[in-house]
Design an enzyme around this catalytic site. Structure first.
Site, PDB file in Angstrom:
ATOM      1  N   ARG A  23      -3.171  31.714 -19.642  1.00 18.90           N
ATOM      2  CA  ARG A  23      -1.971  30.883 -19.734  1.00 18.90           C
ATOM      3  C   ARG A  23      -1.080  31.060 -18.498  1.00 18.90           C
ATOM      4  NH1 ARG A  23       0.450  28.605 -24.377  1.00 18.90           N
ATOM      5  NH2 ARG A  23      -1.159  29.672 -25.590  1.00 18.90           N
ATOM      6  N   TYR A  77     -13.515  34.077 -25.838  1.00 21.95           N
ATOM      7  CA  TYR A  77     -14.048  33.395 -24.649  1.00 21.95           C
ATOM      8  C   TYR A  77     -13.536  34.060 -23.374  1.00 21.95           C
ATOM      9  CZ  TYR A  77      -9.596  30.707 -25.089  1.00 21.95           C
ATOM     10  OH  TYR A  77      -8.298  30.312 -25.235  1.00 21.95           O
ATOM     11  N   ASP A 124       6.046  21.149 -28.685  1.00 17.28           N
ATOM     12  CA  ASP A 124       6.221  21.868 -29.950  1.00 17.28           C
ATOM     13  C   ASP A 124       7.564  21.588 -30.613  1.00 17.28           C
ATOM     14  OD1 ASP A 124       3.750  23.004 -29.802  1.00 17.28           O
ATOM     15  OD2 ASP A 124       4.433  25.051 -29.460  1.00 17.28           O
TER      16      ASP A 124
END
Length: 334
Positions: A62, A167, A246
């Site tokens: 991120r 992952y 969001d």
């Protein structure tokens, strides 16, 4: 996880090559039974995904995504240490007041301030997002800590009432990431920095496949985050104030489309602003264009069945925020 529908937006900002240099490109997103490893459904990615949808599917840290996006914005346009506490819509603009005493006036405001949005509360009054009763343990750590134990590119391990997704997030597989969803109805803290108990986490996944056990055994520390969501909202704004991301469509992370939806929002909002001199008209048109899609993604993610069986993902990954039809002007109220 950044799929083609997001990478197409970021490519227009000139970021695709930069992201390719820092992200991992998986061959597939595999979905397996929690204990036996039997394949439930394998979504092929790699060159096939890029050929079908016009952009790659990337797994990344991120922080690398944040840095890439921030690199496109001049420093003068970013003001840190400003915690919004109130707004006031007045003739000709909107005034924002911050905790540090600063007051700023702008022509219009986009509230992209998350699931606990101050702008949302100002628009529609106080309420609370719904706690799902589940928490996400998550972290990244050096793959070297696995001591050579083989772990697949990207797998979601589906248990009866919990799952874990594992992952790689670097091109040479030098860092690995995992995120869980596990029932813990008594723990409601939503924080990027709260630490989780490794022994408690490992106990949650007893009996899971050896790959899961190896990753959790190697993990040096973990963060813990309560999972909140909202139902689709009938309105996203009023006048010269609108919500994005969001703040207006918080969703569970089970489709890897939360950040993607916000990035899509930004592209569609850009188009609406470019076509209208009136921010209120642009904002209303933006919301009308986006609400059906984000609502569908919210509800689909809530069910947590995405890719658990044979799935046609075209409606998600084939979406192009730059070309999708905008809501007609005559159907929106300025």
């Amino acid at each position: 996880q950044q799929s083609a529908n997001t990478i197409r937006v970021l490519s227009t900002l000139g970021l695709e090559e930069r992201l390719l240099s820092t992200a991992f490109q998986p061959k597939s997103w595999n979905n397996k039974e929690w204990d036996t490893g039997a394949v439930k459904f394998e979504l092929l990615l790699g060159p096939g995904h890029a050929a079908r949808y016009g952009a790659p599917y990337l797994l990344m840290h991120r922080g690398d995504l944040h840095e890439a996006i921030a690199s496109t914005v001049p420093d003068a346009h970013v003001r840190l240490e400003h915690t919004l506490v109130d707004l006031a819509e007045e003739s000709g603009g909107v005034t924002l007041r911050f905790a540090n005493g600063a007051t700023v006036r702008h022509d219009a405001v986009v509230g992209a301030d998350g699931v606990h949005s101050v702008v949302r509360e100002w628009l529609f009054g106080p309420d609370a997002p719904r706690f799902t009763g589940r928490v996400a343990y998550r972290t990244t750590f050096p793959t070297s800590l696995l001591n050579g134990f083989p772990v697949e590119d990207c797998v979601k391990w589906w248990g009866p009432d919990r799952h874990i997704v594992i992952y790689y997030v670097k091109p040479a597989r030098e860092e690995i990431y995992f995120v869980t969803s596990v029932p813990e109805p008594e723990w409601r803290t939503e924080s990027w920095s709260a630490k989780g108990d490794l022994e408690q986490l490992r106990a949650h996944y007893q009996g899971f496949h050896p790959q899961v056990q190896a990753v959790l055994a190697a993990c040096p520390e973990v963060h813990k985050w309560a999972i909140y969501e909202r139902d689709p909202m009938p309105a996203w704004g009023r006048g010269k104030v609108v919500l994005l991301g969001d703040a207006c469509h918080a969703m569970t992370p089970y489709m890897a489309q939360g950040a993607a939806s916000a990035i899509e929002d930004a592209a569609v909002l850009t188009r609406c602003i470019e076509e209208s001199a009136d921010p209120a008209e642009a904002f209303a048109r933006f919301a009308k264009t986006r609400q059906e899609r984000t609502g569908t993604i919210q509800l689909t993610s809530h069910r947590n069945e995405w890719l658990s069986r044979k799935t046609d993902p075209d409606w998600v990954y084939g979406y192009d925020a730059w070309t999708t039809p905008l809501a007609p002007r005559e159907t929106v109220a300025a």
